[in-house]
Design an enzyme around this catalytic site. Structure first.
Site, PDB file in Angstrom:
ATOM      1  N   ARG A   1      11.467  -2.660  11.484  1.00 32.70           N
ATOM      2  CA  ARG A   1      10.512  -2.159  12.314  1.00 32.70           C
ATOM      3  C   ARG A   1      10.079  -3.227  13.311  1.00 32.70           C
ATOM      4  NH1 ARG A   1       5.580  -0.052   8.592  1.00 32.70           N
ATOM      5  NH2 ARG A   1       4.410  -1.127  10.389  1.00 32.70           N
TER       6      ARG A   1
ATOM      7  N   ARG B   1      -0.242  -9.254  13.420  1.00 29.40           N
ATOM      8  CA  ARG B   1      -1.047  -8.237  12.418  1.00 29.40           C
ATOM      9  C   ARG B   1      -1.983  -9.041  11.374  1.00 29.40           C
ATOM     10  NH1 ARG B   1       4.012  -5.407  10.349  1.00 29.40           N
ATOM     11  NH2 ARG B   1       2.618  -3.802   9.681  1.00 29.40           N
TER      12      ARG B   1
ATOM     13  N   ARG C   1      -9.469   0.787   9.289  1.00 26.89           N
ATOM     14  CA  ARG C   1      -9.200  -0.573   9.502  1.00 26.89           C
ATOM     15  C   ARG C   1     -10.169  -1.226  10.225  1.00 26.89           C
ATOM     16  NH1 ARG C   1      -3.085   0.388   9.130  1.00 26.89           N
ATOM     17  NH2 ARG C   1      -2.163  -1.512   9.462  1.00 26.89           N
TER      18      ARG C   1
ATOM     19  N   LYS D   1       0.721  -1.147   0.103  1.00 19.88           N
ATOM     20  CA  LYS D   1      -0.010  -0.049   0.019  1.00 19.88           C
ATOM     21  C   LYS D   1       0.748   1.403  -0.091  1.00 19.88           C
ATOM     22  CE  LYS D   1      -2.284  -1.085   3.895  1.00 19.88           C
ATOM     23  NZ  LYS D   1      -2.008  -2.224   4.238  1.00 19.88           N
TER      24      LYS D   1
ATOM     25  N   ARG E   1      11.338  -6.736   5.214  1.00 21.94           N
ATOM     26  CA  ARG E   1      11.238  -5.255   5.081  1.00 21.94           C
ATOM     27  C   ARG E   1      12.364  -4.415   5.940  1.00 21.94           C
ATOM     28  NH1 ARG E   1       5.229  -2.792   4.960  1.00 21.94           N
ATOM     29  NH2 ARG E   1       5.259  -3.065   7.279  1.00 21.94           N
TER      30      ARG E   1
HETATM   31  P1  AMP Z   1       0.831   0.423   9.278  1.00 23.39           P
HETATM   32  O1  AMP Z   1       2.172   1.240   8.973  1.00 23.39           O
HETATM   33  O2  AMP Z   1      -0.194   0.848   8.310  1.00 23.39           O
HETATM   34  O3  AMP Z   1       1.304  -1.237   8.944  1.00 23.39           O
HETATM   35  O4  AMP Z   1       0.325   0.614  10.644  1.00 23.39           O
HETATM   36  C1  AMP Z   1       1.278   0.302  11.955  1.00 23.39           C
HETATM   37  C2  AMP Z   1       0.626   0.058  13.092  1.00 23.39           C
HETATM   38  O5  AMP Z   1      -0.075   1.539  13.264  1.00 23.39           O
HETATM   39  C3  AMP Z   1      -0.505  -0.963  12.984  1.00 23.39           C
HETATM   40  O6  AMP Z   1      -0.184  -2.229  13.070  1.00 23.39           O
HETATM   41  C4  AMP Z   1      -1.406  -0.389  14.161  1.00 23.39           C
HETATM   42  O7  AMP Z   1      -0.843  -0.551  15.460  1.00 23.39           O
HETATM   43  C5  AMP Z   1      -1.281   1.205  13.902  1.00 23.39           C
HETATM   44  N1  AMP Z   1      -2.290   1.599  13.049  1.00 23.39           N
HETATM   45  C6  AMP Z   1      -2.239   2.365  11.843  1.00 23.39           C
HETATM   46  N2  AMP Z   1      -3.302   2.797  11.360  1.00 23.39           N
HETATM   47  C7  AMP Z   1      -4.367   2.240  12.236  1.00 23.39           C
HETATM   48  C8  AMP Z   1      -5.821   2.318  12.264  1.00 23.39           C
HETATM   49  N3  AMP Z   1      -6.400   2.994  11.012  1.00 23.39           N
HETATM   50  N4  AMP Z   1      -6.464   1.603  13.285  1.00 23.39           N
HETATM   51  C9  AMP Z   1      -5.923   1.443  14.153  1.00 23.39           C
HETATM   52  N5  AMP Z   1      -4.525   1.267  14.305  1.00 23.39           N
HETATM   53  C10 AMP Z   1      -3.706   1.796  13.295  1.00 23.39           C
END
Ligand code: AMP
Length: 206
Positions: free
Chosen positions: A153, A164, A88, A13, A122
């Site tokens: 990360r 996740r 989400r 994404k 990654r």
């Molecule tokens: P990402 O970089 O999009 O994979 O997000 C990393 C982490 O941020 C996720 O595993 C969640 O803990 C948190 N996070 C990001 N976006 C959301 C969302 N829309 N709702 C809840 N948690 C989020």
């Protein structure tokens, strides 16, 4: 155009959002990037979010909804947005319908086996925000673009990846049906070269 990128962690994404946002001239809004910046700056949101993020769990809806509401009210969103990582949950999607409903939702589909391999390998650059896979790096500690340090990360470590993906299946995948029933969903095959995925996304939006 108001656009959402949907898809499991590791679907690409973020990578695709860079190309699509510059093509459509709308800001790329990644809630994961916003939260990581908040954690780094030790803001109240960051302090509240860190434990959830490190555990691979979702940060509570109310935090995200307030954060996105404020971001979408900014000037650069008047011609639209590209949301990456939000919504989400169905509650987040319903809040977005009130704040600023999307025109289209692109679901980037990638098989589970590929996601594990992509996420575990990654590495991200804390400075230029580039994302790389160790199979394509000479030195997995140095960013090939800006020479800063690459980060593995915390939530890309194997035990957290499994959590996740489970959270995605249980809480986020229902959004596929949610947007399908609104006639807004387009699904593209994300298991291709990044440049081909970009072409499929742009074709799906025509
Ligand atoms: P990402 O970089 O999009 O994979 O997000 C990393 C982490 O941020 C996720 O595993 C969640 O803990 C948190 N996070 C990001 N976006 C959301 C969302 N829309 N709702 C809840 N948690 C989020």
């Amino acid at each position: 155009m108001k656009l959402i990128f949907l898809g499991p962690p590791g679907a690409g994404k973020g990578t695709q959002a860079l190309g699509v946002s510059s093509k459509l001239k709308v800001p790329h809004i990644s809630t994961g990037d916003m939260l990581r910046a908040a954690v780094k700056n030790q803001t109240p949101t960051g302090l509240a979010a860190k434990q959830f993020m490190d555990a691979g769990r979702l940060v509570p809806d109310a935090v995200l909804i307030d954060m996105v509401r404020e971001r979408l009210s900014m000037d650069d969103c008047r011609n639209g947005y590209l949301l990456d990582g939000f919504p989400r949950t169905v509650d987040q999607a319903e809040a977005l319908e009130e704040i600023s409903p999307p025109d289209a939702v692109v679901n980037i589909a990638v098989p589970d086996g590929k996601l594990l391999e992509r996420l575990a390998g990654r590495r991200v650059c804390g400075k230029c925000m580039g994302t790389f896979h160790i199979s394509k790096l000479n030195d997995e500690r140095i960013c090939p673009v800006c020479k800063s340090e690459l980060i593995h990360r915390e939530d890309d470590k194997p035990e957290t990846i499994t959590r996740r993906l489970k959270v995605y299946r249980e809480q986020t995948a229902p959004l596929i049906g949610y947007y399908e029933s609104k006639g807004k969903l387009r699904t593209v095959d994300g298991d291709n070269r990044p440049e081909d995925v970009l072409l499929s996304i742009l074709a799906s939006l025509e």
